[in-house]
Design a protein around this motif. Structure first.
Motif, PDB file in Angstrom:
ATOM      1  N   LEU A 172      21.832 -12.186  -4.430  1.00  0.00           N
ATOM      2  CA  LEU A 172      21.925 -12.336  -2.980  1.00  0.00           C
ATOM      3  C   LEU A 172      20.999 -11.353  -2.268  1.00  0.00           C
ATOM      4  CD1 LEU A 172      23.389 -13.699  -0.589  1.00  0.00           C
ATOM      5  CD2 LEU A 172      25.134 -11.905  -0.744  1.00  0.00           C
ATOM      6  N   ALA A 173      21.017 -10.092  -2.711  1.00  0.00           N
ATOM      7  CA  ALA A 173      20.168  -9.076  -2.090  1.00  0.00           C
ATOM      8  C   ALA A 173      18.688  -9.370  -2.301  1.00  0.00           C
ATOM      9  CB  ALA A 173      20.515  -7.694  -2.651  1.00  0.00           C
ATOM     10  N   ALA A 174      18.332  -9.826  -3.510  1.00  0.00           N
ATOM     11  CA  ALA A 174      16.924 -10.121  -3.797  1.00  0.00           C
ATOM     12  C   ALA A 174      16.441 -11.313  -2.977  1.00  0.00           C
ATOM     13  CB  ALA A 174      16.745 -10.394  -5.287  1.00  0.00           C
ATOM     14  N   GLY A 175      17.276 -12.350  -2.870  1.00  0.00           N
ATOM     15  CA  GLY A 175      16.875 -13.517  -2.094  1.00  0.00           C
ATOM     16  C   GLY A 175      16.624 -13.172  -0.638  1.00  0.00           C
ATOM     17  N   ILE A 176      17.564 -12.438  -0.035  1.00  0.00           N
ATOM     18  CA  ILE A 176      17.397 -12.034   1.362  1.00  0.00           C
ATOM     19  C   ILE A 176      16.226 -11.058   1.493  1.00  0.00           C
ATOM     20  CG2 ILE A 176      18.495 -10.855   3.307  1.00  0.00           C
ATOM     21  CD1 ILE A 176      21.178 -11.878   2.269  1.00  0.00           C
ATOM     22  N   GLY A 177      16.124 -10.113   0.552  1.00  0.00           N
ATOM     23  CA  GLY A 177      15.083  -9.096   0.632  1.00  0.00           C
ATOM     24  C   GLY A 177      13.682  -9.666   0.522  1.00  0.00           C
ATOM     25  N   VAL A 178      13.467 -10.583  -0.427  1.00  0.00           N
ATOM     26  CA  VAL A 178      12.138 -11.176  -0.589  1.00  0.00           C
ATOM     27  C   VAL A 178      11.786 -12.033   0.624  1.00  0.00           C
ATOM     28  CG1 VAL A 178      10.776 -12.798  -1.952  1.00  0.00           C
ATOM     29  CG2 VAL A 178      12.196 -11.099  -3.104  1.00  0.00           C
ATOM     30  N   THR A 179      12.761 -12.795   1.117  1.00  0.00           N
ATOM     31  CA  THR A 179      12.510 -13.611   2.307  1.00  0.00           C
ATOM     32  C   THR A 179      12.080 -12.750   3.481  1.00  0.00           C
ATOM     33  OG1 THR A 179      14.146 -15.259   1.593  1.00  0.00           O
ATOM     34  CG2 THR A 179      13.525 -15.252   3.925  1.00  0.00           C
ATOM     35  N   LEU A 205      25.623 -19.578  -4.552  1.00  0.00           N
ATOM     36  CA  LEU A 205      24.872 -20.687  -3.957  1.00  0.00           C
ATOM     37  C   LEU A 205      24.046 -20.209  -2.768  1.00  0.00           C
ATOM     38  CD1 LEU A 205      27.447 -23.641  -4.071  1.00  0.00           C
ATOM     39  CD2 LEU A 205      25.393 -23.336  -5.477  1.00  0.00           C
ATOM     40  N   ILE A 206      24.640 -19.325  -1.959  1.00  0.00           N
ATOM     41  CA  ILE A 206      23.891 -18.741  -0.840  1.00  0.00           C
ATOM     42  C   ILE A 206      22.693 -17.960  -1.371  1.00  0.00           C
ATOM     43  CG2 ILE A 206      23.997 -17.095   1.066  1.00  0.00           C
ATOM     44  CD1 ILE A 206      26.935 -17.816   1.407  1.00  0.00           C
ATOM     45  N   ALA A 207      22.923 -17.217  -2.461  1.00  0.00           N
ATOM     46  CA  ALA A 207      21.833 -16.450  -3.061  1.00  0.00           C
ATOM     47  C   ALA A 207      20.718 -17.369  -3.542  1.00  0.00           C
ATOM     48  CB  ALA A 207      22.373 -15.612  -4.227  1.00  0.00           C
ATOM     49  N   VAL A 208      21.087 -18.487  -4.174  1.00  0.00           N
ATOM     50  CA  VAL A 208      20.081 -19.435  -4.676  1.00  0.00           C
ATOM     51  C   VAL A 208      19.266 -20.005  -3.520  1.00  0.00           C
ATOM     52  CG1 VAL A 208      19.771 -21.680  -5.795  1.00  0.00           C
ATOM     53  CG2 VAL A 208      21.361 -20.007  -6.763  1.00  0.00           C
ATOM     54  N   VAL A 209      19.950 -20.311  -2.414  1.00  0.00           N
ATOM     55  CA  VAL A 209      19.244 -20.838  -1.241  1.00  0.00           C
ATOM     56  C   VAL A 209      18.221 -19.824  -0.739  1.00  0.00           C
ATOM     57  CG1 VAL A 209      19.497 -21.511   1.179  1.00  0.00           C
ATOM     58  CG2 VAL A 209      21.094 -22.379  -0.533  1.00  0.00           C
ATOM     59  N   PHE A 210      18.624 -18.555  -0.621  1.00  0.00           N
ATOM     60  CA  PHE A 210      17.706 -17.525  -0.133  1.00  0.00           C
ATOM     61  C   PHE A 210      16.580 -17.266  -1.135  1.00  0.00           C
ATOM     62  CE2 PHE A 210      20.872 -16.270   3.066  1.00  0.00           C
ATOM     63  CZ  PHE A 210      20.033 -16.033   4.140  1.00  0.00           C
TER      64      PHE A 210
END
Length: 290
Positions: free
Chosen positions: A184-191, A266-271
């Protein structure tokens, strides 16, 4: 010349195919690129840890001293207020242990997200000089942050045992929380990291949002002390559910809520998908902007 420059120079000498074209439009190719440059990633993680403790007498202890100091401060100030509000926990250090469990999850999320927020900007000079899979930079942050968090966990586990707090078998579910948290943190962070290259205001706004989220997450308080209306509001925050599961397995010796973790994943995968999409689209222009 920085350590990262030395690493990339060494890779160039040992691998003549070291180019920035390893990443294409498919996830399989991206994973292959990560595997091909595993030496670069591992060495960069080692360099990251060395840079944190360079010229330091206490070395890796500094990785846990700062968060422990923060926990001690909150425990000292709020323990008399909160110690009686932890039902089912018969330990005079119950509030301090509750704090530690919450910070275990919070610190990993914040470190991965905030470091990825500026990872492309901070490595702008390297990106201009050397062609390599740029997605390796966020991956180095994730691996380094996870190792740091595990070191912190070992210290917390020792504190739990020294205070006589029983450690149950449900603690074995911690790796599941770690994976969901890091994803989750990586998905949001990279975005946000990609967007931050082109809109630097994002880097100024995120710390403010993090402060807001901290108080919207039951880390220094128990949700039951809040009015019902406010409890409904903080449940909107995904970190609320993440930290609650850390409390479940570390403090209350309960199994995690797998339905909640499934939604968070799932939220993490989306991000992650959004971050990779933006990364692929913006990667050619990044160097010019930096």
């Amino acid at each position: 010349m920085s350590r990262l420059d030395l690493v990339t120079k060494s890779l160039r000498q040992n691998d003549p195919e070291f180019t920035g074209n390893a990443l294409d439009e498919t996830l399989r190719t991206m994973l292959n690129a990560i595997w091909d440059y595993r030496y670069f990633i591992v060495t960069s993680v080692q360099a990251d840890f060395r840079s944190r403790v360079a010229r330091s007498r206490l070395g890796f202890l500094w990785l846990v001293i700062a968060p422990l100091a923060q926990i001690v401060t909150y425990a000292f100030v709020l323990s008399s207020i909160m110690s009686q509000r932890l039902p089912g926990i018969e330990n005079k250090f119950s509030y301090a242990l509750y704090l530690m469990a919450g910070f275990q999850g919070w610190l990993l999320f914040v470190e991965i997200m905030t470091r990825n927020l500026g990872v492309f900007i901070e490595n702008g000079n390297v990106l201009k000089k050397i062609s390599f899979p740029r997605i390796a930079l966020p991956l180095v942050v994730v691996i380094s942050s996870i190792i740091n968090n595990l070191i912190f966990f070992v210290v917390l586990l020792a504190v739990f045992l020294l205070t006589g707090f029983p450690v149950g078998l449900n603690l074995l579910w911690l790796p599941v929380l770690l994976v969901v948290n890091a994803a989750l943190a990586a998905g949001i962070g990279v975005t946000l990291g990609v967007l931050n290259v082109f809109m630097r205001d994002i880097g100024q706004v995120v710390p403010i949002v993090i402060q807001f989220l901290f108080w919207m997450t039951p880390i220094v308080y128990v949700k039951d002390i809040l009015p019902p209306a406010f409890q409904s509001i903080i449940r909107i925050n995904p970190l609320y559910w993440l930290v609650e599961n850390y409390h479940r397995i570390m403090v209350y010796d309960q199994r995690p809520d797998f339905a909640v973790l499934g939604i968070l994943f799932l939220i993490a995968v989306v991000f992650i998908g959004l971050g990779l999409f933006l990364f692929r689209k913006a990667s050619p222009e990044m160097v010019d902007v930096l």
